[in-house]
Scaffold this motif. Structure first.
Motif, PDB file in Angstrom:
ATOM      1  N   ILE A 197       0.860  -1.191   0.000  1.00  0.00           N
ATOM      2  CA  ILE A 197       0.000   0.000   0.000  1.00  0.00           C
ATOM      3  C   ILE A 197       0.896   1.242   0.000  1.00  0.00           C
ATOM      4  CG2 ILE A 197      -1.735   1.288   1.346  1.00  0.00           C
ATOM      5  CD1 ILE A 197      -2.696  -1.402   2.479  1.00  0.00           C
ATOM      6  N   GLY A 198       0.503   2.255  -0.771  1.00  0.00           N
ATOM      7  CA  GLY A 198       1.286   3.496  -0.796  1.00  0.00           C
ATOM      8  C   GLY A 198       0.922   4.408   0.367  1.00  0.00           C
ATOM      9  N   LEU A 199       1.833   5.332   0.672  1.00  0.00           N
ATOM     10  CA  LEU A 199       1.563   6.322   1.721  1.00  0.00           C
ATOM     11  C   LEU A 199       1.523   7.720   1.100  1.00  0.00           C
ATOM     12  CD1 LEU A 199       1.271   7.254   4.669  1.00  0.00           C
ATOM     13  CD2 LEU A 199       3.766   7.264   4.837  1.00  0.00           C
ATOM     14  N   VAL A 200       0.411   8.405   1.295  1.00  0.00           N
ATOM     15  CA  VAL A 200       0.291   9.813   0.893  1.00  0.00           C
ATOM     16  C   VAL A 200       0.440  10.617   2.185  1.00  0.00           C
ATOM     17  CG1 VAL A 200      -1.243  11.565  -0.069  1.00  0.00           C
ATOM     18  CG2 VAL A 200      -1.204   9.257  -1.056  1.00  0.00           C
ATOM     19  N   ALA A 201       1.568  11.294   2.321  1.00  0.00           N
ATOM     20  CA  ALA A 201       1.867  12.006   3.570  1.00  0.00           C
ATOM     21  C   ALA A 201       1.140  13.343   3.574  1.00  0.00           C
ATOM     22  CB  ALA A 201       3.369  12.233   3.692  1.00  0.00           C
ATOM     23  N   PHE A 202       0.213  13.518   4.543  1.00  0.00           N
ATOM     24  CA  PHE A 202      -0.440  14.828   4.628  1.00  0.00           C
ATOM     25  C   PHE A 202       0.251  15.698   5.673  1.00  0.00           C
ATOM     26  CE2 PHE A 202      -3.750  13.005   7.716  1.00  0.00           C
ATOM     27  CZ  PHE A 202      -3.578  13.923   8.758  1.00  0.00           C
ATOM     28  N   SER A 203       0.003  16.983   5.577  1.00  0.00           N
ATOM     29  CA  SER A 203       0.696  17.983   6.413  1.00  0.00           C
ATOM     30  C   SER A 203       2.209  17.744   6.425  1.00  0.00           C
ATOM     31  CB  SER A 203       0.130  17.985   7.839  1.00  0.00           C
ATOM     32  OG  SER A 203      -1.250  18.269   7.847  1.00  0.00           O
ATOM     33  N   PRO A 204       2.818  17.583   5.230  1.00  0.00           N
ATOM     34  CA  PRO A 204       4.247  17.241   5.187  1.00  0.00           C
ATOM     35  C   PRO A 204       5.157  18.388   5.612  1.00  0.00           C
ATOM     36  CG  PRO A 204       3.429  17.675   2.985  1.00  0.00           C
ATOM     37  CD  PRO A 204       2.227  17.684   3.878  1.00  0.00           C
ATOM     38  N   VAL A 205       4.645  19.627   5.619  1.00  0.00           N
ATOM     39  CA  VAL A 205       5.447  20.726   6.183  1.00  0.00           C
ATOM     40  C   VAL A 205       4.822  21.173   7.510  1.00  0.00           C
ATOM     41  CG1 VAL A 205       6.571  21.438   4.033  1.00  0.00           C
ATOM     42  CG2 VAL A 205       4.402  22.507   4.654  1.00  0.00           C
ATOM     43  N   GLY A 206       4.265  20.190   8.221  1.00  0.00           N
ATOM     44  CA  GLY A 206       3.803  20.437   9.591  1.00  0.00           C
ATOM     45  C   GLY A 206       2.772  21.545   9.704  1.00  0.00           C
ATOM     46  N   ARG A 207       1.812  21.563   8.763  1.00  0.00           N
ATOM     47  CA  ARG A 207       0.757  22.597   8.747  1.00  0.00           C
ATOM     48  C   ARG A 207       1.394  23.992   8.722  1.00  0.00           C
ATOM     49  NH1 ARG A 207      -4.308  20.183   9.993  1.00  0.00           N
ATOM     50  NH2 ARG A 207      -4.110  18.108  10.840  1.00  0.00           N
ATOM     51  N   GLY A 208       2.548  24.087   8.090  1.00  0.00           N
ATOM     52  CA  GLY A 208       3.227  25.379   7.957  1.00  0.00           C
ATOM     53  C   GLY A 208       4.338  25.573   8.968  1.00  0.00           C
ATOM     54  N   PHE A 209       4.312  24.838  10.083  1.00  0.00           N
ATOM     55  CA  PHE A 209       5.298  25.068  11.151  1.00  0.00           C
ATOM     56  C   PHE A 209       6.725  24.808  10.657  1.00  0.00           C
ATOM     57  CE2 PHE A 209       7.602  24.220  15.097  1.00  0.00           C
ATOM     58  CZ  PHE A 209       7.137  25.241  15.908  1.00  0.00           C
ATOM     59  N   LEU A 210       6.883  23.751   9.851  1.00  0.00           N
ATOM     60  CA  LEU A 210       8.235  23.360   9.427  1.00  0.00           C
ATOM     61  C   LEU A 210       8.800  24.256   8.327  1.00  0.00           C
ATOM     62  CD1 LEU A 210       7.612  19.487   9.372  1.00  0.00           C
ATOM     63  CD2 LEU A 210       8.831  20.773  11.145  1.00  0.00           C
ATOM     64  N   THR A 211       8.010  25.200   7.850  1.00  0.00           N
ATOM     65  CA  THR A 211       8.512  26.132   6.823  1.00  0.00           C
ATOM     66  C   THR A 211       9.360  27.239   7.450  1.00  0.00           C
ATOM     67  OG1 THR A 211       6.697  27.738   6.965  1.00  0.00           O
ATOM     68  CG2 THR A 211       6.347  25.829   5.533  1.00  0.00           C
ATOM     69  N   GLY A 212       9.247  27.392   8.766  1.00  0.00           N
ATOM     70  CA  GLY A 212       9.968  28.461   9.449  1.00  0.00           C
ATOM     71  C   GLY A 212       9.276  29.816   9.329  1.00  0.00           C
ATOM     72  N   GLN A 213       8.127  29.850   8.678  1.00  0.00           N
ATOM     73  CA  GLN A 213       7.440  31.135   8.482  1.00  0.00           C
ATOM     74  C   GLN A 213       6.562  31.522   9.674  1.00  0.00           C
ATOM     75  OE1 GLN A 213       8.126  33.063   5.651  1.00  0.00           O
ATOM     76  NE2 GLN A 213       9.653  31.435   5.515  1.00  0.00           N
ATOM     77  N   ILE A 214       6.260  30.548  10.522  1.00  0.00           N
ATOM     78  CA  ILE A 214       5.474  30.855  11.725  1.00  0.00           C
ATOM     79  C   ILE A 214       6.481  30.971  12.868  1.00  0.00           C
ATOM     80  CG2 ILE A 214       3.631  30.050  13.273  1.00  0.00           C
ATOM     81  CD1 ILE A 214       2.565  28.350  10.942  1.00  0.00           C
ATOM     82  N   LYS A 215       6.728  32.200  13.307  1.00  0.00           N
ATOM     83  CA  LYS A 215       7.821  32.401  14.264  1.00  0.00           C
ATOM     84  C   LYS A 215       7.316  32.501  15.697  1.00  0.00           C
ATOM     85  CE  LYS A 215      10.921  34.263  10.849  1.00  0.00           C
ATOM     86  NZ  LYS A 215      11.221  32.942  10.312  1.00  0.00           N
ATOM     87  N   GLN A 216       6.031  32.806  15.831  1.00  0.00           N
ATOM     88  CA  GLN A 216       5.435  32.876  17.169  1.00  0.00           C
ATOM     89  C   GLN A 216       3.949  32.551  17.044  1.00  0.00           C
ATOM     90  OE1 GLN A 216       5.777  36.925  18.513  1.00  0.00           O
ATOM     91  NE2 GLN A 216       5.030  37.724  16.576  1.00  0.00           N
ATOM     92  N   TYR A 217       3.350  32.171  18.173  1.00  0.00           N
ATOM     93  CA  TYR A 217       1.927  31.778  18.179  1.00  0.00           C
ATOM     94  C   TYR A 217       1.067  32.862  17.551  1.00  0.00           C
ATOM     95  CZ  TYR A 217      -2.592  30.274  20.081  1.00  0.00           C
ATOM     96  OH  TYR A 217      -3.901  29.887  20.225  1.00  0.00           O
ATOM     97  N   GLU A 218       1.398  34.102  17.812  1.00  0.00           N
ATOM     98  CA  GLU A 218       0.582  35.230  17.329  1.00  0.00           C
ATOM     99  C   GLU A 218       0.609  35.350  15.797  1.00  0.00           C
ATOM    100  OE1 GLU A 218       2.736  35.390  19.926  1.00  0.00           O
ATOM    101  OE2 GLU A 218       1.101  35.379  21.401  1.00  0.00           O
ATOM    102  N   ASP A 219       1.558  34.692  15.145  1.00  0.00           N
ATOM    103  CA  ASP A 219       1.581  34.728  13.670  1.00  0.00           C
ATOM    104  C   ASP A 219       0.417  33.930  13.068  1.00  0.00           C
ATOM    105  OD1 ASP A 219       3.894  36.172  13.770  1.00  0.00           O
ATOM    106  OD2 ASP A 219       5.229  34.492  13.341  1.00  0.00           O
ATOM    107  N   ILE A 220      -0.222  33.074  13.883  1.00  0.00           N
ATOM    108  CA  ILE A 220      -1.334  32.253  13.375  1.00  0.00           C
ATOM    109  C   ILE A 220      -2.604  33.100  13.446  1.00  0.00           C
ATOM    110  CG2 ILE A 220      -2.622  30.100  13.681  1.00  0.00           C
ATOM    111  CD1 ILE A 220      -0.206  29.118  15.391  1.00  0.00           C
TER     112      ILE A 220
END
Ligand code: NAP
Length: 329
Positions: A197-220
């Motif tokens: 069976i294949g795996l389709v990885a969802f949220s592969p950039v951690g819902r944006g967290f792993l992009t480094g663009q969310i620097k603090q909670y208030e950025d959400i």
């Protein structure tokens, strides 16, 4: 874009698809519909012609949005959609894996998408009050009728996969898998390999967290579901950001962004793995597409492996209500 064959039934998809959820659901309300339509079009030019949607993304409006770009190009896109909840509202009490819901939901998906078949029909979450065999048998009938080409499951564990696969071949599991989420590695990935069976990885950039663009909670944004996820909150955020900073440094040494490294890492996990990063912006789509062309070297993968040991992720990925709908078994 490179492709991979998933499952035993002939499904072949690009290693990176396009997660469409954020276009109408979950992450703020600020997405620009015109830009989203351009993202869908550009995904085809980039070879990321594997779109991931669901009845519940909106509900319903995500499939309607996709239909605007799908019209006249049906055979150029691999379309995956999902059902599970009555009325498309993702609450435990709405879960319904009956044959009637599988069928009625698919009819609605086809109508909204403006097509007479979907490529992958997923069960978004298992109905806890119904054997998986019953739901998968119903989905299998829809395959025989030509309304869906392949079947997938989402967020289910090894025993459920085994029981389901005995009723009708499951081509793909779609579950969360990324640098900061390894819950599949111990028990699920071995079963996927065993059953083909294949795996389709969802949220592969951690819902944006792993992009480094969310620097603090208030950025959400205030109305964004990530504010309700433990991993993004309080001290957990401060602990987890250390992994992102360390990955960003390794990525930069190779001329990559953190997102590209996160995606390249997921793609390095096996020939039966692909990822569906979500975006509403052309710039991010184009950046992500390049991740398919830059495999990480053994030494970079070793460095990342060490970081994952050094920086333990803190906090659950889901809040209590969402965790209740995952089938661990
Ligand atoms: N089966 C399930 O239960 C389930 C659950 C969750 C998700 N999914 C599917 O998986 C897809 C992907 O997951 P996801 O959207 O949750 O998470 P994701 O792909 O890990 O992250 C998406 C977020 O990252 C941002 N992003 C993406 N690329 C970026 C880049 N290069 N630079 C900066 N920011 C970037 C996006 O913002 P921008 O829009 O600003 O780019 C968006 O906020 C979804 O769209 C959905 O189709 C399925």
């Amino acid at each position: 874009m490179k492709k991979r064959k998933l499952g035993t039934q002939g499904l072949e998809v690009p290693v990176l698809g396009l997660g469409c959820m954020g276009m109408t659901f979950a992450y703020g309300t600020g997405s620009d519909a015109n830009e989203c339509l351009k993202v869908l079009e550009r995904s085809l030019e980039l070879g990321m012609n594997f779109w991931d949607t669901a009845q519940s993304y909106g509900p319903y409006t995500n499939e309607e949005l996709l239909s605007k770009v799908l019209a006249g190009r049906r055979n150029k896109v691999i379309v995956a959609t999902k059902f599970a909840w009555q009325n498309g509202i993702a609450k435990p009490e709405n879960l319904d894996g009956s044959e009637a819901n599988a069928r009625t939901s698919l009819e609605g998906c086809l109508r909204r998408l403006g097509t007479d078949y979907v490529d992958i029909y997923y069960l978004h979450r298992k109905d806890p009050n119904r054997p998986i065999e019953e739901t998968v048998a119903a989905m299998g009938k829809l395959v025989k009728e030509g309304k869906a080409r392949y079947i997938g499951l989402s967020e289910v564990g090894p025993n459920t996969l085994r029981k389901a696969h005995a009723v009708h071949p499951i081509s793909v599991l779609q579950s969360e898998y990324s640098l900061w989420e390894n819950n599949l590695e111990e028990k699920v990935i071995p079963i996927l390999r065993e059953l083909g069976i294949g795996l389709v990885a969802f949220s592969p950039v951690g819902r944006g967290f792993l992009t480094g663009q969310i620097k603090q909670y208030e950025d959400i944004p205030a109305n964004d579901m990530r504010r309700n996820l433990p991993r993004f909150q309080g001290e957990n955020f401060n602990i987890n950001i250390q992994l992102v900073e360390a990955v960003t440094k390794i990525a930069a040494s190779k001329g990559l962004t953190a997102s590209q490294a996160a995606l390249a890492w997921v793609l390095s996990r096996g020939e039966n793995v692909v990822a569906i990063p979500g975006t509403t912006r052309i710039k991010h789509l184009e950046e992500n597409a390049k991740a398919a062309e830059v495999p990480l070297s053994t030494s970079e993968l070793d460095q990342i492996k060490n970081l994952l040991v050094q920086f333990k992720i803190s906090g659950n990925r889901y809040n209590e209500a969402m965790a209740k709908m995952v089938t661990a078994d």
